[in-house]
Write a protein that holds these residues in place. Structure first.
Motif, mmCIF file in Angstrom:
data_model
loop_
_atom_site.group_PDB
_atom_site.id
_atom_site.type_symbol
_atom_site.label_atom_id
_atom_site.label_comp_id
_atom_site.label_asym_id
_atom_site.label_seq_id
_atom_site.Cartn_x
_atom_site.Cartn_y
_atom_site.Cartn_z
ATOM 1 N N ASN A 114 7.943 -2.525 -4.570
ATOM 2 C CA ASN A 114 6.515 -2.868 -4.679
ATOM 3 C C ASN A 114 5.772 -2.650 -3.368
ATOM 4 O OD1 ASN A 114 6.443 -3.791 -7.444
ATOM 5 N ND2 ASN A 114 7.664 -5.548 -6.754
ATOM 6 N N ASN A 115 6.339 -1.841 -2.479
ATOM 7 C CA ASN A 115 5.714 -1.628 -1.173
ATOM 8 C C ASN A 115 4.382 -0.894 -1.300
ATOM 9 O OD1 ASN A 115 8.818 -1.437 -0.930
ATOM 10 N ND2 ASN A 115 8.145 -2.093 1.093
ATOM 11 N N PHE A 116 3.435 -1.278 -0.444
ATOM 12 C CA PHE A 116 2.167 -0.561 -0.362
ATOM 13 C C PHE A 116 2.391 0.760 0.386
ATOM 14 C CE2 PHE A 116 0.734 -4.765 -1.376
ATOM 15 C CZ PHE A 116 -0.452 -4.579 -2.081
ATOM 16 N N GLY A 130 0.836 0.016 6.232
ATOM 17 C CA GLY A 130 1.053 -1.299 6.807
ATOM 18 C C GLY A 130 2.514 -1.619 7.080
ATOM 19 N N ASP A 131 2.748 -2.867 7.528
ATOM 20 C CA ASP A 131 4.103 -3.292 7.884
ATOM 21 C C ASP A 131 5.061 -3.237 6.705
ATOM 22 O OD1 ASP A 131 3.282 -3.690 10.461
ATOM 23 O OD2 ASP A 131 2.946 -5.848 10.225
ATOM 24 N N ASN A 132 4.518 -3.372 5.495
ATOM 25 C CA ASN A 132 5.333 -3.309 4.284
ATOM 26 C C ASN A 132 5.211 -1.942 3.611
ATOM 27 O OD1 ASN A 132 7.008 -4.483 2.233
ATOM 28 N ND2 ASN A 132 5.207 -4.755 0.937
ATOM 29 N N GLY A 133 4.686 -0.965 4.358
ATOM 30 C CA GLY A 133 4.381 0.338 3.775
ATOM 31 C C GLY A 133 5.529 1.330 3.817
ATOM 32 N N ALA A 134 5.249 2.524 3.328
ATOM 33 C CA ALA A 134 6.274 3.555 3.175
ATOM 34 C C ALA A 134 6.916 3.949 4.503
ATOM 35 C CB ALA A 134 5.661 4.786 2.504
ATOM 36 N N ALA A 135 6.096 4.208 5.519
ATOM 37 C CA ALA A 135 6.628 4.707 6.792
ATOM 38 C C ALA A 135 7.399 3.630 7.550
ATOM 39 C CB ALA A 135 5.490 5.245 7.659
ATOM 40 N N LYS A 136 6.806 2.449 7.680
ATOM 41 C CA LYS A 136 7.433 1.415 8.499
ATOM 42 C C LYS A 136 8.658 0.802 7.826
ATOM 43 C CE LYS A 136 3.265 0.276 11.109
ATOM 44 N NZ LYS A 136 2.302 -0.766 11.518
ATOM 45 N N PRO A 185 0.379 -2.020 -4.968
ATOM 46 C CA PRO A 185 1.821 -2.296 -4.936
ATOM 47 C C PRO A 185 2.599 -1.166 -5.605
ATOM 48 C CG PRO A 185 0.595 -4.234 -5.657
ATOM 49 C CD PRO A 185 -0.386 -3.093 -5.633
ATOM 50 N N GLY A 186 3.592 -0.654 -4.898
ATOM 51 C CA GLY A 186 4.381 0.458 -5.427
ATOM 52 C C GLY A 186 3.913 1.809 -4.923
ATOM 53 N N ALA A 187 2.731 1.855 -4.280
ATOM 54 C CA ALA A 187 2.210 3.133 -3.765
ATOM 55 C C ALA A 187 3.121 3.722 -2.703
ATOM 56 C CB ALA A 187 0.806 2.939 -3.194
ATOM 57 N N GLY A 188 3.887 2.873 -2.026
ATOM 58 C CA GLY A 188 4.776 3.337 -0.970
ATOM 59 C C GLY A 188 6.130 3.820 -1.447
#
Length: 365
Positions: free
Chosen positions: A197-199, A202-208, A241-244
């Motif tokens: 469900n990562n965005f 941001g810190d909860n995003g795909a890259a990080k 949510p889930g975009a990442g």
């Protein structure tokens, strides 16, 4: 004489040590040593990550396997496969086309989803295909799905009018986008399956969150984050949510192809008829490599526990390791790490310990 029971064994894979089919077969072998009279149904499950394509192939043996040559990475070519089910559903697995396990050397900035897009194109152009189910776990890239969209005919241009470089490193160059020559999705559209469900940002995003496991350094992550941010700006879409998932692939496909996003485990369970199999069973055994507090959040094990409770079926767990104490959480089952004495021992001969786990599970009935 003991009553014969109908036992459903429906695990996810134990990543790094055993496929879902191997796990199910080993548990069944151990169970049969103790309870020879029981009827066992091995029903491997998946959540949209690596191995999902083969899980569908086992469940639907009449499905057509369609192979195409794809441009994988840095001029490397390989043969990718997708499945066509009898009802016109195409099953495509990103990990099978260009996943992390195919990378000889990790390349977090230049790895892309282009090969995945070539497989999508092959399915979309097939007259028999009515809808596409895209399983997007196990990616090697963080390109926001732009590589896939380019393979489908989209043009992502820099300020000078040139095509951007493939991979996450090229995203920061995006100035304009042209979807006019894109291949259209099939009549019933396309859906991405993911278990996160990562965005996107941001810190909860795909890259990080996932960049490090794809080889990204701190500097790489800054570049990837900036590129994904530029993609979002150009798209004029909001994060969700889930975009990442899969390095932002779900975001890109939603932007360029109108692809929806769903829970992998839930959709796969529905397509494969898991609910009916649980209803027919007396005992349900499920498991995964690592059981933790996230296991109930859209993953295979959590879904099976939920469905089993709905039908009032007893559930037993077989997991490689666990962050959750079974007795205090009213769970029954076996942890291979405890059996073998260490995680390393359990992983080095997982099938042996899975057979032993099957015996112990049968003794709990």
């Amino acid at each position: 004489m003991q009553k014969a029971l109908r036992v459903l064994i429906t695990p996810d894979s134990f990543k790094g040590s055993a496929t879902n089919q191997e796990v199910a077969d080993a548990i069944a072998l151990g169970w049969k040593k103790v309870r020879t009279q029981d009827e066992i149904n091995c029903f491997p499950m998946a959540d949209g990550g690596e191995g999902t394509l083969e899980t569908f192939a086992m469940r639907f043996p009449r499905a057509q396997r369609i192979k195409i040559e794809v441009n994988f990475h840095e001029k490397q070519k390989r043969i990718a496969t997708w499945l066509l089910l009898d009802d016109g559903t195409a099953i495509i697995e990103l990990a099978e086309a260009c996943g992390l396990t195919h990378m000889k050397v990790l390349d977090p900035l230049k790895a892309s989803t282009f090969a995945f897009g070539q497989v999508l194109k092959s399915a979309a152009e097939n007259a028999q295909v009515k809808k596409i189910i895209a399983c997007i776990g196990g990616s090697a890239s963080t390109d926001g799905g732009v590589g896939a969209l380019i393979a489908l005919g989209a043009r992502f241009l820099s300020a000078s009018g040139d095509s951007i470089q493939l991979g996450g490193v090229g995203l920061k160059e995006i100035h304009t986008v042209d979807f006019s020559e894109m291949i259209k999705p099939p009549q019933l559209g396309s859906t991405c399956l993911a278990d996160v469900n990562n965005f996107l940002l941001g810190d909860n995003g795909a890259a990080k969150t996932y960049g490090p496991q794809k080889g990204a350094t701190a500097k790489d992550i800054e570049i990837l984050e900036a590129g994904l941010k530029r993609l979002m700006e150009v798209s004029k879409k909001n994060d969700f949510p889930g975009a990442g998932a899969a390095g932002g692939t779900s975001f890109g496909l939603n932007f360029g192809w109108g692809t929806s996003l769903n829970s992998g485990a839930k959709v796969i369970a529905e397509l494969m008829g898991l609910r009916e199999e649980i209803n027919k069973s007396d005992i349900v055994i499920t498991g995964e490599g690592k059981y933790d507090l996230q296991s109930a959040q859209g993953k295979v094990v959590g879904l099976i526990q939920e469905l089993s409770a709905e039908y009032k079926k007893r559930t037993l767990l077989c997991v490689g390791s666990s962050d959750v104490d079974f007795p205090s959480n009213h769970l029954s089952g076996v942890v291979l790490e405890d059996l073998a004495g260490s995680k390393e021992a359990a992983m080095s001969d997982s099938l042996q310990w899975l057979v032993k786990a099957g015996e112990l599970l049968a003794q709990q009935v």
